[in-house]
Design a protein around this motif. Structure first.
Motif, PDB file in Angstrom:
ATOM      1  N   PHE A   1       0.823  -1.204   0.000  1.00 16.68           N
ATOM      2  CA  PHE A   1       0.000   0.000   0.000  1.00 16.68           C
ATOM      3  C   PHE A   1       0.859   1.257   0.000  1.00 16.68           C
ATOM      4  O   PHE A   1       0.720   2.134  -0.878  1.00 16.68           O
ATOM      5  N   PHE A   2       1.748   1.394   0.947  1.00 14.98           N
ATOM      6  CA  PHE A   2       2.487   2.649   1.104  1.00 14.98           C
ATOM      7  C   PHE A   2       3.596   2.805   0.070  1.00 14.98           C
ATOM      8  O   PHE A   2       3.851   3.917  -0.404  1.00 14.98           O
TER       9      PHE A   2
ATOM     10  N   SER B   1       4.419   8.770   5.331  1.00 15.09           N
ATOM     11  CA  SER B   1       3.271   7.856   5.402  1.00 15.09           C
ATOM     12  C   SER B   1       2.036   8.589   5.898  1.00 15.09           C
ATOM     13  O   SER B   1       0.937   8.459   5.329  1.00 15.09           O
ATOM     14  N   LEU B   2       2.186   9.376   6.958  1.00 14.13           N
ATOM     15  CA  LEU B   2       1.062  10.142   7.483  1.00 14.13           C
ATOM     16  C   LEU B   2       0.614  11.210   6.495  1.00 14.13           C
ATOM     17  O   LEU B   2      -0.578  11.505   6.385  1.00 14.13           O
ATOM     18  N   ALA B   3       1.567  11.797   5.766  1.00 12.82           N
ATOM     19  CA  ALA B   3       1.206  12.805   4.764  1.00 12.82           C
ATOM     20  C   ALA B   3       0.330  12.191   3.676  1.00 12.82           C
ATOM     21  O   ALA B   3      -0.645  12.800   3.211  1.00 12.82           O
TER      22      ALA B   3
ATOM     23  N   ASP C   1      11.695  11.044   8.329  1.00 14.94           N
ATOM     24  CA  ASP C   1      11.438  11.445   6.943  1.00 14.94           C
ATOM     25  C   ASP C   1      12.703  11.251   6.134  1.00 14.94           C
ATOM     26  O   ASP C   1      13.227  12.182   5.538  1.00 14.94           O
ATOM     27  N   ALA C   2      13.222  10.032   6.144  1.00  9.94           N
ATOM     28  CA  ALA C   2      14.501   9.837   5.472  1.00  9.94           C
ATOM     29  C   ALA C   2      14.615   8.427   4.918  1.00  9.94           C
ATOM     30  O   ALA C   2      14.549   7.447   5.665  1.00  9.94           O
ATOM     31  N   GLY C   3      14.763   8.320   3.595  1.00  8.74           N
ATOM     32  CA  GLY C   3      15.101   7.059   2.972  1.00  8.74           C
ATOM     33  C   GLY C   3      16.485   7.173   2.376  1.00  8.74           C
ATOM     34  O   GLY C   3      17.223   8.123   2.651  1.00  8.74           O
ATOM     35  N   LYS C   4      16.862   6.210   1.562  1.00  8.64           N
ATOM     36  CA  LYS C   4      18.190   6.210   0.944  1.00  8.64           C
ATOM     37  C   LYS C   4      18.044   6.250  -0.577  1.00  8.64           C
ATOM     38  O   LYS C   4      17.262   5.504  -1.159  1.00  8.64           O
ATOM     39  N   VAL C   5      18.806   7.139  -1.206  1.00 11.36           N
ATOM     40  CA  VAL C   5      18.897   7.201  -2.660  1.00 11.36           C
ATOM     41  C   VAL C   5      20.373   7.133  -3.016  1.00 11.36           C
ATOM     42  O   VAL C   5      21.156   8.006  -2.618  1.00 11.36           O
TER      43      VAL C   5
END
Length: 745
Positions: free
Chosen positions: A330-331, A369-371, A611-615
């Motif tokens: 979903f997310f 996710s909340l956004a 609020d942080a992923g990896k790119v």
């Protein structure tokens, strides 16, 4: 005559013209986006294939060897037609309608280059493409500094509307040209499904205070269905009947407000399978035509199938009345850039979404996710229910704040559906918590081997197996983990439930998979120290129906530290917070006050890490990246998709053949003659084990895996035909194969 699709060796009179295809896609895209931006979607439908007017592309229809991309022409047309942020996003959508959404802005050099290199082509006058005269619903009422996130979200929803329209209309043309019947899903109204649920509930009986309270909760929750669409919470302690109460509310609410479907979002694949099975029974759906379960096991790409009946297409489209899916599916789809995961997104608009165990959302991705949840409720007429035993788990207050980067936006109220949560918490109290200090594996096994037995939940698969190994010789000893096939897990649970009903001293050693919705009830549960929310869920497997006169026992202990037994760092950090909460609330560490204290520290005292992923190996702040894109051209779709990964490494299925729990020989022989990839996927679903991607590659390299019918399905179905590598009690030991000489950990 300009064509969109050809038919080899058949007269061009039977080919599909570009006008006919574009008109059909424009109409379908407008219908898909009817609730949020119908005019924009219609424009996208008309413009998406303008590049097929190029002479070289027309030549390609007779000679597939000719390579001639076509998406850039329509993107250029939209980009320069009415310059501005919306036109730029629409250009990104058209450019990516086959290859996926690319980045705009400083990171979008490929996007800019594609537009500049394309020749300008103007659509014929008789196409009557509408102008941008309607402002999309999700952007109305927003201030200048509040639009970046909503615009990004809108672009992805429009991408979904276009991709689904394009693929569906193309499929329909070829099906009709080949004389195949265009099949549609079985049409069952939500009203009929509600009636089936009501009939099921009327047949349910049960004496005792707990069953009476469950019925009261069910009625109270459904009585709230008349509330306006938006955001809700459902705070019911484990064992209070949340699942069917949530289903009843969702059906009642959708019918009352004209919403299209019900979507259940569940943390774990194993519980998706269980919940979908319950819904099929309750809603009278033995063939799986009403309830669609969608998780990694259903992501097999189909080749050569009738797509209208292909499981992959159903999973991509979500065009069933009830969807049961994972939080990952979903997310990650809501932040995706590829066509397949995005195709279904417009189906979430005007739907009721139940987010079960919302507190399990990964902490580092909580804010985006909340956004996304907030945006669905604010701009797309969706109703979302945060369904959990430990509310407020993910919120600071009883409202949904605007994303931090868009702080001037208004708040949305979060409305509770259940009766007073504090009263319910006390009424459904069935356990007491004890702290046992440190217990090594032998001591834990020793406790389980005595008296009434019990359930032990460990944080690590290898350690759970090690504890079970110490109990193998004991009667009534069982093991559960995701290293076992779904068929194996179901059989174990059926046996465990039966033996518990008979009063046997069952000794079950499990990983945390048992905590999310598995209906078992032990007199004693031993839980290795973890997050307090996990301990709350573990408590839900203890004295679940208040069948004991005295309270059940939940024993929290420090597990043995040994090589290979360490849980992930994230879990260790949450366990440390739990340790402090246990000191602050020794008498009742599962109280709502204790839970609030736990989540206040876990989530909201570490805001900067949510609020942080990896790119490309570097940290990428998702909401900040979107906010900054407003000063440039285009939105960072590809970067956001890379950064938003709930399971960074991912897992892939290996199908077990033979032995006690693999595909039986008779089913295997039948499978050799099944034509549809979707049907093969469904047939093999119960015999799969998910393993890390790199492990599956090593198994392939070692010659352990065979490929099922590669000439038809490619490498989609990888088969392990080595029963000796699957323990009939603990499953596939992929994480402990040093002795085999090809895997090292």
């Amino acid at each position: 005559m300009i064509y969109a699709h050809s038919l080899p060796d058949r007269s061009t009179d039977l080919w599909e013209t570009l006008f006919d295809h574009s008109a059909a896609v424009a109409h379908a895209a407008r219908r898909n986006a009817a609730g949020f931006a119908p005019q924009m979607a219609e424009i996208l439908g008309w413009a998406h294939d303008l590049g097929k007017m190029k002479p070289r592309f027309q030549a390609r229809l007779n000679d597939p060897a000719i390579h001639e991309p076509h998406a850039g022409v329509g993107a250029r047309y939209l980009y320069f037609r009415q310059p501005g942020l919306l036109s730029t996003v629409m250009a990104q959508v058209v450019l990516g309608h086959h290859a996926g959404l690319a980045d705009g802005g400083d990171a979008g050099r490929i996007f800019q280059a594609r537009l500049e290199e394309e020749a300008e082509i103007t659509p014929p006058d008789d196409w009557n493409i509408p102008g941008m005269t309607e402002f999309p619903m999700p952007l109305r009422g927003l201030g200048r500094g509040e639009v970046n996130y909503p615009v990004t979200f809108l672009g992805r929803m429009l991408f979904s509307a276009l991709v689904d329209a394009d693929r569906s209309e193309t499929r329909t043309f070829y099906q009709r040209a080949e004389g195949r019947v265009v099949c549609e899903p079985v049409a069952v109204s939500l009203t009929e499904l509600r009636d089936r649920l009501d009939a099921h509930m009327a047949q349910m009986s049960g004496e005792g205070a707990v069953n009476a309270l469950r019925q009261d909760i069910h009625r109270h929750v459904r009585d709230r269905a008349g509330c306006d669409p938006g955001l809700f919470s459902l705070t019911v302690p484990t064992g209070g009947g949340k699942t069917l109460a949530a289903l009843g509310f969702a059906l009642d609410h959708a019918i009352r407000h004209g919403q299209a479907r019900v979507i259940f979002v569940i943390p774990y694949t194993s519980i998706v399978e269980q919940t979908a099975a319950v819904f099929r029974e309750v809603l009278g759906d033995p063939e799986g035509e009403i309830v669609l379960e969608h998780h990694s096991a259903f992501d097999w790409p189909g080749q050569g199938d009738d797509e209208a009946r292909d499981l992959k297409t159903a999973a991509e489209r979500w065009d069933r009345p009830v969807i049961v899916t994972t939080a990952v599916q979903f997310f990650e789809s809501l932040h995706a850039a590829r066509t397949s995961p995005c195709r279904k997104l417009h189906r979430i608009a005007n739907a009721v979404v139940i987010l079960d165990e919302a507190q399990t959302l990964p902490r580092y991705l909580l804010r985006p996710s909340l956004a996304a949840i907030r945006e669905l409720a604010r701009g797309y007429r969706s109703s979302l229910v945060l369904c959990t035993a430990t509310q407020p788990a993910v919120l600071q207050e009883d409202k949904f704040p605007h994303p931090e980067a868009l702080s001037r936006g208004g708040d949305l109220p979060l409305r509770e559906l259940a009766p007073d949560p504090a009263t319910l918490d006390e009424a459904l109290k069935r356990v007491r918590v004890e702290q046992a200090g440190g217990l090594d594996n032998a001591a834990l096994a020793g406790r389980l081997s005595k008296g009434e037995g019990g359930l032990a939940i460990l944080n690590n698969r290898r350690q759970a197996r090690a504890v079970f190994d110490l109990l193998r010789a004991c009667p009534h000893a069982f093991h559960l983990s995701t290293n076992m096939t779904a068929r194996h897990r179901r059989a174990v649970l059926e046996t465990v439930r039966q033996e518990l009903r008979e009063g046997a001293p069952v000794r079950l050693v499990s990983t945390s998979l048992i905590e999310a919705g598995v209906d078992v009830s032990f007199p004693t549960v031993y839980r290795a120290l973890a997050g307090l929310d996990s301990i709350v869920q573990a408590a839900g497997r203890c004295n679940r129906n208040a069948e004991r006169e005295e309270l059940g026992r939940v024993v929290v202990f420090e597990a043995e530290a040994g090589e290979g037994f360490s849980p992930p760092m994230e879990l260790q950090q949450m366990a440390e917070v739990t340790r402090r909460v246990l000191e602050l609330f020794p008498d009742d560490p599962l109280s709502l006050e204790a839970v609030r204290s736990y989540f206040a520290e876990v989530f909201w005292e570490k805001k900067q890490k949510m609020d942080a992923g990896k790119v490309d190996g570097r940290e990428y702040p998702i909401l900040s990246g979107i906010a900054e894109a407003g000063d440039k051209e285009g939105m960072p779709y590809a970067s956001v998709a890379k950064a938003f990964r709930m399971i960074p490494e991912g897992a892939l299925p290996v199908v077990i053949r033979g032995g006690d729990w693999g595909v039986p020989e008779a089913e295997w022989q039948t499978m050799q003659h099944v034509v549809s990839a979707g049907a093969v996927a469904r047939g093999l679903q119960s015999y799969q084990v998910q393993v890390p991607r790199q492990v599956r590659q090593k198994m392939l390299g070692a010659g352990l895996l065979a490929v099922l019918r590669p000439e038809e399905f490619g490498d989609q179905f990888l088969i392990l035909d080595r029963p000796e590598l699957y323990d009939p009690e603990t499953g596939l030991k992929w994480d402990d194969w040093d002795d085999l000489g090809f895997l090292s950990f």
